[in-house]
Enzyme design. Structure first.
Site, PDB file in Angstrom:
ATOM      1  CB  CYS A 201      -6.745  -0.249   4.771  1.00 19.10           C
ATOM      2  SG  CYS A 201      -8.201   0.585   5.371  1.00 19.10           S
TER       3      CYS A 201
ATOM      4  CB  CYS B 104       4.180   2.152  -0.515  1.00 20.99           C
ATOM      5  SG  CYS B 104       3.324   0.617  -0.833  1.00 20.99           S
TER       6      CYS B 104
END
Ligand code: FES
Length: 293
Positions: free
Chosen positions: A35, A105
């Site tokens: 991913c 993130c």
């Protein structure tokens, strides 16, 4: 080119606590190389149950490195309970903000921390697993995770959800389902908000009524219309008459006009007041388009 804060750049060029702790008390591994992002977080507690050391290894972009670095700094000195309260927003705020396209993130950091705490609580036996139904198979994102990023970050569009957890950013096959989850969560939030208002306050002043109408349009109605290439604008509120204009696709299509008016009216009655009715502002409407075929 992304706009990065000075703090983010500093943590990217000088990341703290890179590596892996030997014999850690907690290990959290999330994401996958397939991913594009992966993060491993390890921590060790001191004799008082506070995190005395934390380290990370990541495969990812500048934001992934910087968010992981600040996360390790943020949790040092905290107890497990205190660390468990760190949210992805806290991580992004600590960096002075993140470009929205990079918010995933900070979510990955929070997930790694949760996985490491779970692993610690299970005595080192439990590994991170996907819980619940997987909605986005391209990125392995579950319904629970999507609901969570929407709730915690007050997201209202599929694009935002993609920025926060990647769901929807591959083949796009899950976008319809994400749309439904947004509607469900945002609908629940508005209802909860209304339920917490004392009965007296439910008698809305004009200003409160207009604000609630605008909020309902923003959160409940516009995302659905946008998904079909359309949009809606609140023009005015006269007593219980709500005047709106439809934009984009089928703005003047007779069939769509009635369907959309009914949908808008139903939503406004559900979230604001039973007495409201909707009228379309024809003066500000767009030129009709040919609806043959
Ligand atoms: S299933 Fe979500 S983007 Fe492909």
């Amino acid at each position: 080119m992304w706009e990065y804060t000075e703090k983010l750049k500093e943590h990217f060029f000088n990341p703290r606590n890179v590596g892996e702790i030997k014999n850690p008390d907690g290990i959290g591994e999330v994401g996958s190389l397939a991913c594009g992002d992966a993060l491993k977080l390890t921590f060790k507690l001191d004799e008082n149950g506070r995190i005395k050391d934390a380290k990370f290894k990541t495969f990812g972009c500048a934001s992934a490195i910087a968010t992981s670095s600040v996360l390790t700094e943020m949790i040092k000195g905290k107890t497990i309970d205190e660390a468990a309260k760190v949210t992805n927003k806290d991580i992004a705020d600590y960096l002075g903000g993140l470009p929205e396209q990079k918010m995933h993130c900070s979510v990955m950091g929070r997930e790694a921390l949760e996985a490491a705490i779970e692993n610690y609580n299970s005595g080192g036996t439990k590994k991170h697993e996907l819980e619940g139904k997987v909605v986005c198979t391209c990125f392995g994102v579950t319904e629970k995770e999507i609901e969570r990023v929407i709730t915690e970050n007050d997201l209202t569009t599929v694009e935002q959800v993609t920025n926060y957890c990647k769901a929807g950013g591959g083949c796009g096959g899950c976008k319809g389902e994400i749309e439904k989850i947004i509607e469900k969560v945002q609908g629940r939030k508005i209802k909860e908000k209304l339920q917490t208002l004392p009965t007296k306050a439910r008698k809305l002043t004009n200003i409160q009524k207009i604000q609630l109408i605008q909020q309902t349009i923003n959160e409940q109605i516009r995302p659905a219309l946008r998904a079909h290439g359309g949009n809606i604008e609140l023009i005015d509120v006269e007593g219980n008459k709500v005047i709106v204009a439809f934009r984009g696709m089928c703005a003047q299509c007779k069939l769509a006009e009635y369907t959309m008016k009914d949908v808008v009216e139903a939503k406004l009655r559900e979230f604001v007041s039973d007495a409201l009715f909707v009228e379309e502002d024809r003066d500000s409407a767009q030129e009709p388009h040919n609806h043959r075929g």
